[in-house]
Design a protein around this motif. Structure first.
Motif, PDB file in Angstrom:
ATOM      1  N   GLU A 230       0.796  -1.230   0.000  1.00 25.26           N
ATOM      2  CA  GLU A 230       0.000   0.000   0.000  1.00 25.26           C
ATOM      3  C   GLU A 230       0.826   1.277   0.000  1.00 25.26           C
ATOM      4  O   GLU A 230       0.265   2.363  -0.113  1.00 25.26           O
ATOM      5  N   ILE A 231       2.135   1.147   0.144  1.00 27.96           N
ATOM      6  CA  ILE A 231       3.018   2.323   0.167  1.00 27.96           C
ATOM      7  C   ILE A 231       3.978   2.237  -1.000  1.00 27.96           C
ATOM      8  O   ILE A 231       4.547   1.175  -1.280  1.00 27.96           O
ATOM      9  N   ALA A 269       3.203  12.448   4.350  1.00 28.43           N
ATOM     10  CA  ALA A 269       1.994  11.851   3.769  1.00 28.43           C
ATOM     11  C   ALA A 269       1.979  10.342   4.003  1.00 28.43           C
ATOM     12  O   ALA A 269       0.918   9.752   4.274  1.00 28.43           O
ATOM     13  N   VAL A 270       3.132   9.705   3.899  1.00 23.37           N
ATOM     14  CA  VAL A 270       3.221   8.270   4.172  1.00 23.37           C
ATOM     15  C   VAL A 270       2.936   8.006   5.648  1.00 23.37           C
ATOM     16  O   VAL A 270       2.264   7.030   6.003  1.00 23.37           O
ATOM     17  N   GLU A 272       0.923   9.704   7.579  1.00 18.85           N
ATOM     18  CA  GLU A 272      -0.526   9.809   7.747  1.00 18.85           C
ATOM     19  C   GLU A 272      -1.222   8.543   7.243  1.00 18.85           C
ATOM     20  O   GLU A 272      -2.110   8.004   7.899  1.00 18.85           O
ATOM     21  N   HIS A 273      -0.813   8.081   6.062  1.00 16.42           N
ATOM     22  CA  HIS A 273      -1.444   6.905   5.462  1.00 16.42           C
ATOM     23  C   HIS A 273      -1.226   5.673   6.328  1.00 16.42           C
ATOM     24  O   HIS A 273      -2.164   4.891   6.561  1.00 16.42           O
ATOM     25  N   ALA A 274      -0.001   5.494   6.811  1.00 15.66           N
ATOM     26  CA  ALA A 274       0.303   4.325   7.630  1.00 15.66           C
ATOM     27  C   ALA A 274      -0.541   4.315   8.903  1.00 15.66           C
ATOM     28  O   ALA A 274      -1.079   3.262   9.288  1.00 15.66           O
ATOM     29  N   GLU A 275      -0.682   5.449   9.544  1.00 13.04           N
ATOM     30  CA  GLU A 275      -1.489   5.510  10.767  1.00 13.04           C
ATOM     31  C   GLU A 275      -2.936   5.088  10.499  1.00 13.04           C
ATOM     32  O   GLU A 275      -3.496   4.260  11.235  1.00 13.04           O
ATOM     33  N   GLN A 276      -3.531   5.650   9.463  1.00 10.33           N
ATOM     34  CA  GLN A 276      -4.940   5.345   9.186  1.00 10.33           C
ATOM     35  C   GLN A 276      -5.133   3.887   8.816  1.00 10.33           C
ATOM     36  O   GLN A 276      -6.074   3.225   9.281  1.00 10.33           O
ATOM     37  N   ARG A 277      -4.232   3.351   7.999  1.00  7.51           N
ATOM     38  CA  ARG A 277      -4.376   1.963   7.570  1.00  7.51           C
ATOM     39  C   ARG A 277      -4.125   0.981   8.725  1.00  7.51           C
ATOM     40  O   ARG A 277      -4.772  -0.069   8.789  1.00  7.51           O
TER      41      ARG A 277
END
Length: 393
Positions: A230-231, A269-270, A272-277
Motif C-alpha cells: 500500500e506504500i 503523507a506516508v 498519515e497513510h500508515a497511521e490510518q491503515r
C-alpha cells in the motif's frame, strides 16, 4: 566563503581537547536517563559560567542554555547537544564504564555534550564574533521529546535563533569525516499499543472462548502488507512489531493480548497513510475474530528535514575545515531524532560526525559495547567553532 578564523584551528582546538575528553569520560561513567540529568546539567552550567556565558536553567526540566554575546551584531545562532543516557547494561569493560548498572551512554550523548563544551570554551576565549551564540544542552532526546519540552517552555522566545544546528556521531563513518544531507534525513517515529480483549477457555475446549491469540497472530503477519502493498516502494516506511504479550500457561486460551508497534516514515503523507491503515486493519481484523480492540496511537517524533540553504552552509564550513574529500553526502536513515522539532521551528541542519570503523569506534549505537570515540571530539568542536565564527563574522 572565506576560510575559518584560523588555518590552525584543528590544532588549536586539539590543544584544549584533553580537558574535555576527561569530562566526556566522567559523564560516561555517571549516566542519567531522560529528565534526570541533574548532575550532568550541573556540570554543564558550571563550565559555561566559568567560560563567561550567561547560564539559564530549567527549560525542559533539566535543560541548560548558555548565551554569549559579542559585538553589536543582531544575528543569532543556536547549537544543540543532547545529554541523556539509555536504559542499557554496559558491557564495554572500560575504566570509565557506567557506575550505574542498567544505565549507559550508548548513543554518544556524552560525546556531544563534551564537544559543545569544548567549542564553548574556545569560542569564548579565542574568537571575536559579532552577534549572539546560544548553546542548547537538551535533556531527554531518547524517545521522550526533550526538544519539544524546551520549545514549549519558550526556548526560541527567550533565546531567539535565526538558525539552529546539531550533530550526531556516526559509527561506520571514519574519524575525520563529516556527513551532510539536505531534505528528509531521519524518519518520523510513532507507536501504537493494541489491547485485544477476548474470552478465556480451557485449551481442550477453545470453542467456549474467544481466542485473542488467533487475532494477534493475524494482525502481526498482516501489518507487513501495509508497507509491501500500500506504500510506494520508492518511499520508505517501516512497521515493527516489538512486543506481543498474552497468556501464562500451556492449556488456557488467554483473555487479553497486547501488541506494541513502532511506525517510521520519511514522508509526512506516508506517515498519515500508515497511521490510518494500521487503525483500519486492526479494527477489521478484531471484528472478524469477534475480539474487541483498543488502539492507543501516539505520535512521537516528526520527520527530520534539513533545510537546503543551512545544509549547504554547514557543508561549506566542513569543506573549509577538512577538505572536499572528507565531506560526504549521507543517505536518509529510518532512525528518529527529536531535533526534528527544532527544525520545524527554525531553519537549520543536522550533520554527522565520523565515529570510526571496525574496532575503532564502529560499534553501532544503542549497543552495550558502544563507546563514543574521543578521537572525534576535537573535530566536532572545531566544526562548531568554525560554523559559529563564519555565521557571526
Amino acid at each position: 566563503m572565506n576560510k575559518p578564523v584560523s588555518a590552525n584551528l584543528l590544532s588549536s582546538v586539539g590543544d584544549i581537547a584533553p580537558e574535555f575528553v576527561e569530562i566526556r569520560q566522567k559523564i560516561h561513567a555517571h549516566p542519567e536517563l531522560a529528565f534526570q540529568e541533574l548532575n550532568t546539567s550541573n556540570l554543564v552550567a558550571e563550565r559555561l559560567k566559568s567560560f563567561g556565558y550567561e547560564v539559564h536553567r530549567g527549560l525542559g526540566t533539566t535543560g541548560v542554555v548558555g548565551r554569549l554575546k559579542k559585538g553589536t551584531g543582531s544575528k543569532s545562532i543556536g547549537i544543540r547537544a543532547d545529554m541523556d543516557a539509555l536504559p542499557i547494561f554496559e558491557k564495554t569493560g572500560l575504566s570509565y564504564q557506567s557506575k550505574f548498572p542498567g544505565k549507559m551512554h550508548a548513543c554518544g550523548h556524552d560525546g556531544h555534550t563534551a564537544i559543545l563544551l569544548c567549542a564553548a570554551k574556545y569560542l569564548a576565549e579565542s574568537v571575536d564574533f559579532n552577534g549572539v551564540l546560544n548553546l542548547i544542552f537538551q535533556p531527554a532526546e531518547e524517545n521522550e521529546g526533550g526538544a519539544l519540552r524546551m520549545i514549549e517552555d519558550g526556548l526560541f522566545d527567550k533565546f531567539p535563533c535565526d538558525e539552529i544546528y546539531a550533530l550526531h556521531n556516526s559509527p561506520g563513518l571514519p574519524v575525520g569525516q563529516i556527513g551532510v544531507l539536505d531534505g528528509p534525513a531521519m524518519a518520523s517515529f510513532d507507536r501504537a499499543t493494541i489491547t485485544l480483549h477476548g474470552r478465556n477457555a480451557h485449551g481442550a475446549m477453545p470453542h467456549h472462548g474467544i481466542d485473542v491469540m488467533q487475532c494477534a497472530a493475524s494482525i502481526v503477519l498482516g501489518l507487513q502488507s501495509i508497507v509491501s502493498r500500500e506504500i510506494d516502494s520508492l518511499k520508505s516506511a517501516v512497521i515493527t512489531v516489538g512486543a506481543l504479550q498474552a497468556g501464562e500457561t500451556f492449556n488456557v486460551v488467554p483473555e487479553v493480548a497486547t501488541i506494541k508497534i513502532g511506525v517510521r516514515a520519511l514522508d509526512p503523507a506516508v506517515r498519515e497513510h500508515a497511521e490510518q491503515r494500521i487503525k483500519d486493519f486492526i479494527t477489521t481484523q478484531a471484528h472478524s475474530y469477534r475480539v474487541r480492540a483498543e488502539i492507543l496511537y501516539e505520535r512521537k517524533y516528526p520527520v527530520l528535514v534539513n533545510h537546503a540553504a543551512q545544509t549547504g552552509f554547514a557543508r561549506q564550513v566542513a569543506v573549509n575545515l577538512v577538505g572536499e574529500e572528507n565531506v560526504v553526502k549521507r543517505t536518509p536513515v529510518m532512525g528518529s531524532e527529536d531535533f526534528a522539532y527544532m527544525l520545524e521551528h527554525r531553519p537549520g541542519s543536522y550533520v554527522r560526525l565520523g565515529n570510526g570503523q571496525g574496532e575503532d569506534g564502529g560499534c553501532m549505537v544503542h549497543n552495550p559495547m558502544y563507546n563514543f570515540n574521543d578521537k572525534a571530539l576535537p573535530l566536532g568542536a572545531a566544526f562548531w567553532v568554525s560554523l559559529t565564527e563564519t555565521y557571526l563574522r
